[in-house]
Structures are given as C-alpha cells and as structure tokens.
Design a protein around this motif. Structure first.
Motif, PDB file in Angstrom:
ATOM      1  N   GLU A  76      45.949  32.808  53.388  1.00 39.44           N
ATOM      2  CA  GLU A  76      45.883  34.156  53.928  1.00 39.44           C
ATOM      3  C   GLU A  76      45.137  35.068  52.962  1.00 39.44           C
ATOM      4  N   GLN A  77      44.577  36.154  53.485  1.00 45.63           N
ATOM      5  CA  GLN A  77      43.770  37.050  52.671  1.00 45.63           C
ATOM      6  C   GLN A  77      44.665  37.962  51.845  1.00 45.63           C
ATOM      7  N   PRO A  78      44.479  37.986  50.528  1.00 48.66           N
ATOM      8  CA  PRO A  78      45.224  38.934  49.712  1.00 48.66           C
ATOM      9  C   PRO A  78      44.746  40.351  49.962  1.00 48.66           C
ATOM     10  N   SER A  79      45.501  41.345  49.500  1.00 56.64           N
ATOM     11  CA  SER A  79      45.175  42.733  49.786  1.00 56.64           C
ATOM     12  C   SER A  79      44.101  43.285  48.856  1.00 56.64           C
ATOM     13  N   ALA A  80      44.086  42.872  47.579  1.00 60.93           N
ATOM     14  CA  ALA A  80      43.169  43.485  46.626  1.00 60.93           C
ATOM     15  C   ALA A  80      42.121  42.521  46.094  1.00 60.93           C
ATOM     16  N   PHE A  81      42.429  41.229  46.014  1.00 58.91           N
ATOM     17  CA  PHE A  81      41.426  40.273  45.563  1.00 58.91           C
ATOM     18  C   PHE A  81      41.744  38.916  46.165  1.00 58.91           C
ATOM     19  N   ALA A  82      40.720  38.089  46.268  1.00 60.03           N
ATOM     20  CA  ALA A  82      40.876  36.780  46.893  1.00 60.03           C
ATOM     21  C   ALA A  82      40.575  35.698  45.872  1.00 60.03           C
ATOM     22  N   THR A  83      41.325  34.611  45.906  1.00 60.35           N
ATOM     23  CA  THR A  83      41.062  33.466  45.053  1.00 60.35           C
ATOM     24  C   THR A  83      40.847  32.235  45.915  1.00 60.35           C
ATOM     25  N   ALA A  84      40.149  31.272  45.378  1.00 61.43           N
ATOM     26  CA  ALA A  84      39.903  30.034  46.116  1.00 61.43           C
ATOM     27  C   ALA A  84      39.826  28.883  45.139  1.00 61.43           C
ATOM     28  N   GLY A  85      40.238  27.715  45.588  1.00 61.30           N
ATOM     29  CA  GLY A  85      40.132  26.536  44.762  1.00 61.30           C
ATOM     30  C   GLY A  85      41.482  26.025  44.309  1.00 61.30           C
ATOM     31  N   SER A 138      40.942  29.354  29.991  1.00 70.06           N
ATOM     32  CA  SER A 138      39.673  29.769  30.587  1.00 70.06           C
ATOM     33  C   SER A 138      38.550  29.545  29.586  1.00 70.06           C
ATOM     34  N   ASN A 139      37.371  29.248  30.112  1.00 69.55           N
ATOM     35  CA  ASN A 139      36.200  28.990  29.276  1.00 69.55           C
ATOM     36  C   ASN A 139      35.002  29.690  29.880  1.00 69.55           C
ATOM     37  N   SER A 140      34.280  30.401  29.054  1.00 71.75           N
ATOM     38  CA  SER A 140      33.083  31.084  29.532  1.00 71.75           C
ATOM     39  C   SER A 140      32.008  30.068  29.889  1.00 71.75           C
ATOM     40  N   VAL A 141      31.320  30.355  30.972  1.00 71.53           N
ATOM     41  CA  VAL A 141      30.206  29.512  31.415  1.00 71.53           C
ATOM     42  C   VAL A 141      28.977  30.393  31.498  1.00 71.53           C
ATOM     43  N   ALA A 142      27.919  30.011  30.836  1.00 68.35           N
ATOM     44  CA  ALA A 142      26.719  30.843  30.768  1.00 68.35           C
ATOM     45  C   ALA A 142      26.229  31.197  32.167  1.00 68.35           C
ATOM     46  N   LEU A 143      26.076  32.488  32.401  1.00 64.86           N
ATOM     47  CA  LEU A 143      25.528  33.037  33.642  1.00 64.86           C
ATOM     48  C   LEU A 143      26.434  32.825  34.851  1.00 64.86           C
ATOM     49  N   ARG A 144      27.568  32.140  34.695  1.00 61.77           N
ATOM     50  CA  ARG A 144      28.423  31.896  35.846  1.00 61.77           C
ATOM     51  C   ARG A 144      29.678  32.764  35.849  1.00 61.77           C
ATOM     52  N   ASN A 145      30.046  33.331  34.669  1.00 60.73           N
ATOM     53  CA  ASN A 145      31.243  34.144  34.642  1.00 60.73           C
ATOM     54  C   ASN A 145      30.909  35.635  34.683  1.00 60.73           C
ATOM     55  N   GLN A 146      29.661  35.933  35.069  1.00 63.45           N
ATOM     56  CA  GLN A 146      29.272  37.329  35.229  1.00 63.45           C
ATOM     57  C   GLN A 146      29.650  37.817  36.629  1.00 63.45           C
ATOM     58  N   MET A 195      30.530  39.073  49.414  1.00 67.41           N
ATOM     59  CA  MET A 195      31.371  39.419  50.558  1.00 67.41           C
ATOM     60  C   MET A 195      32.390  38.324  50.763  1.00 67.41           C
ATOM     61  N   SER A 196      33.632  38.691  50.996  1.00 68.52           N
ATOM     62  CA  SER A 196      34.611  37.713  51.427  1.00 68.52           C
ATOM     63  C   SER A 196      34.352  37.400  52.890  1.00 68.52           C
ATOM     64  N   ASP A 197      34.804  36.246  53.360  1.00 67.14           N
ATOM     65  CA  ASP A 197      34.523  35.820  54.726  1.00 67.14           C
ATOM     66  C   ASP A 197      35.123  36.809  55.716  1.00 67.14           C
ATOM     67  N   GLY A 198      34.269  37.505  56.468  1.00 71.43           N
ATOM     68  CA  GLY A 198      34.738  38.436  57.479  1.00 71.43           C
ATOM     69  C   GLY A 198      35.487  39.619  56.896  1.00 71.43           C
ATOM     70  N   TRP A 199      35.205  39.915  55.614  1.00 72.50           N
ATOM     71  CA  TRP A 199      35.999  40.964  54.964  1.00 72.50           C
ATOM     72  C   TRP A 199      35.073  41.996  54.376  1.00 72.50           C
ATOM     73  N   ARG A 200      35.449  42.622  53.275  1.00 75.20           N
ATOM     74  CA  ARG A 200      34.682  43.740  52.735  1.00 75.20           C
ATOM     75  C   ARG A 200      33.902  43.327  51.492  1.00 75.20           C
ATOM     76  N   GLU A 201      32.994  44.230  51.107  1.00 72.68           N
ATOM     77  CA  GLU A 201      32.178  43.972  49.934  1.00 72.68           C
ATOM     78  C   GLU A 201      33.024  44.072  48.670  1.00 72.68           C
ATOM     79  N   GLY A 202      32.684  43.267  47.674  1.00 67.84           N
ATOM     80  CA  GLY A 202      33.409  43.315  46.408  1.00 67.84           C
ATOM     81  C   GLY A 202      32.632  42.596  45.331  1.00 67.84           C
ATOM     82  N   GLU A 203      33.227  42.524  44.152  1.00 59.56           N
ATOM     83  CA  GLU A 203      32.615  41.843  43.024  1.00 59.56           C
ATOM     84  C   GLU A 203      33.155  40.427  42.907  1.00 59.56           C
ATOM     85  N   ARG A 204      32.252  39.455  42.895  1.00 57.95           N
ATOM     86  CA  ARG A 204      32.657  38.066  42.707  1.00 57.95           C
ATOM     87  C   ARG A 204      32.650  37.724  41.223  1.00 57.95           C
ATOM     88  N   HIS A 205      33.676  36.989  40.792  1.00 59.57           N
ATOM     89  CA  HIS A 205      33.776  36.568  39.404  1.00 59.57           C
ATOM     90  C   HIS A 205      34.017  35.063  39.355  1.00 59.57           C
TER      91      HIS A 205
END
Length: 237
Positions: free
Chosen positions: A18-27, A114-122, A127-137
């Motif tokens: 289900e979609q969280p209210s403030a942020f979404a996680t996957a995996g 957690s481990n930093s990954v070059a250019l991937r943890n920026q 957009m979440s699926d069918g949802w609103r704009e946000g920042e992906r991390h």
C-alpha cells in the motif's frame, strides 16, 4: 513420509504494497530475508527426498514438536504428521527445552549498513506510480545472515552445516532474482564449535550468508505540521 508441504512461495507481490502517506519504499528488507531463509530450509527438511546426506534423511521437519490431529482407527491412533525431528526457527524466538533434545537450525540476522554508491545515492525528481511528484533517493544496503546448525554430537553438527551450506548455495541465484537482490553469496561454513549449557555440551557450525540490495525511497513534499516554533522566556523556566 510423503512431502505434504507446498513448494516455497513468497507471498504478496512487492508491487501490492500500500502507498505510504509521506514516502514510498520498494524492495527487500533484512527481516523479510530471515523468513525466506527459514521457509526454504523448512521445506528442504520436510521430505527425505530433498535431503542429500543419507545420514540426515530421518531429520524431517513438521510444524510441531508434538504429534497433531490424532484420530482413532481400527488399527489404533493415527496422526496427520509425525513430530518434528529438527527445529528450524529464528534465533530470537522462544527456545524451550526441546532445543536441548533436537538438532536445531537457527536463522540469525547479522548487522546491516548503508553504503554510498557513486551517482546512485543522489536525489532526483521522480514520480511514484499514479501518485505525486517527489524526490527519489537510492542507497546500497549490505548485510548478512548466519544459520547456526546445532547438534547433539560433533558429527551431527558437521553434517547439518554441510547440508545447509550446499542447499543455500543451490538456491542463492533463485532468491537473488525473485527478491531483487544485488548479490547473495553463501560464503562459508565454520569449523566445528562447542558450547557448554549447564551440564551439557552442544556442538554447532555456522553457515555464513552475505547479501546486498539497492534501497529506494521517494520523498513527497508536504507542508510540515509545525512551520515555526516560537521561543518564549517561559520555555526555559
């Protein structure tokens, strides 16, 4: 005994979360992997046909350490399944007196980080699926599990460690694919170890698993509950 337990299935698809209210996680997550490893080993030891080591074919797992579903027949009492000859459970679960009597596999989560990954943890706009704009991390998570194989004798612990090591080795690519892991490696099985519990000595080996995956989340901009805090002199009285 015929195998009456189904092939391991992984439950609800990850897309069904289900979609969280403030942020979404996957995996995947470390605690889900504990259940995956436990269920795989329970299935493996539920049938003698799955067990490779001849001396372990009598070590059959069932959901209970006691006989269940007793029914009376002309020949006497009948049981739907026999008591379990091996315990397979998380290391944090309640360990009763049966642990001292039965061979046991304990699934124990190691630390994860957690481990930093070059250019991937920026951060990036997405957009979440069918949802609103946000920042992906994105952030790489690395960790592992130990499977502790306890036996009443050194030979029993050695054989259990060997059986579990090769079973996990066979299935690591399947688990990696189905749960979207970056890596899953069955690294090693330890030397035989001993532990003194009161007046009894137990023997065990440890199968070491290492894994990693990419953790993704989406931050949705929302108005904060408190936009500003007023500081008054009475705050410090």
């Amino acid at each position: 005994m015929p195998n009456s337990f189904p092939e391991p299935c992984w439950g609800i698809p990850q897309e069904a979360c289900e979609q969280p209210s403030a942020f979404a996680t996957a995996g995947p997550n470390p605690f889900m992997l504990s259940g995956v490893f436990q269920r795989l080993l329970q299935y493996h030891f539920s049938s003698a046909d799955n067990i490779e080591e001849p001396l372990l074919k009598g070590y059959l797992w069932t959901p209970s350490t006691q006989c269940c579903d007793i029914s009376e027949t002309a020949e006497g009492s009948s049981y739907d399944y026999e008591p379990s000859r091996i315990l397979i459970k998380p290391s944090w679960s309640s360990l009763g007196p049966e642990v001292q009597q039965l061979p046991t596999l304990l699934i124990k989560r190691k630390s994860f980080r957690s481990n930093s990954v070059a250019l991937r943890n920026q951060s990036a706009i997405g957009m979440s699926d069918g949802w609103r704009e946000g920042e992906r991390h994105h952030m790489a998570i690395t960790g592992g599990h130990n499977i502790v194989c306890k036996g009443g004798t050194g030979a029993e612990a050695e054989l259990l460690g060997q059986e579990v090591f090769f079973r996990m080795l066979h299935f690591q690519q399947v688990i990696k694919r189905d749960f979207h892991l970056g890596s899953l490696l069955t690294q090693s099985v330890s030397e035989l170890r001993t532990r003194n519990d009161e007046s009894k000595t137990s023997f065990y080996t440890v199968v070491n698993l290492d894994w990693s995956y990419m953790y993704n989340w989406l931050v949705i901009p929302e108005s904060p509950i408190v936009k500003r805090v007023a500081i008054h002199q009475t705050t410090f009285n």
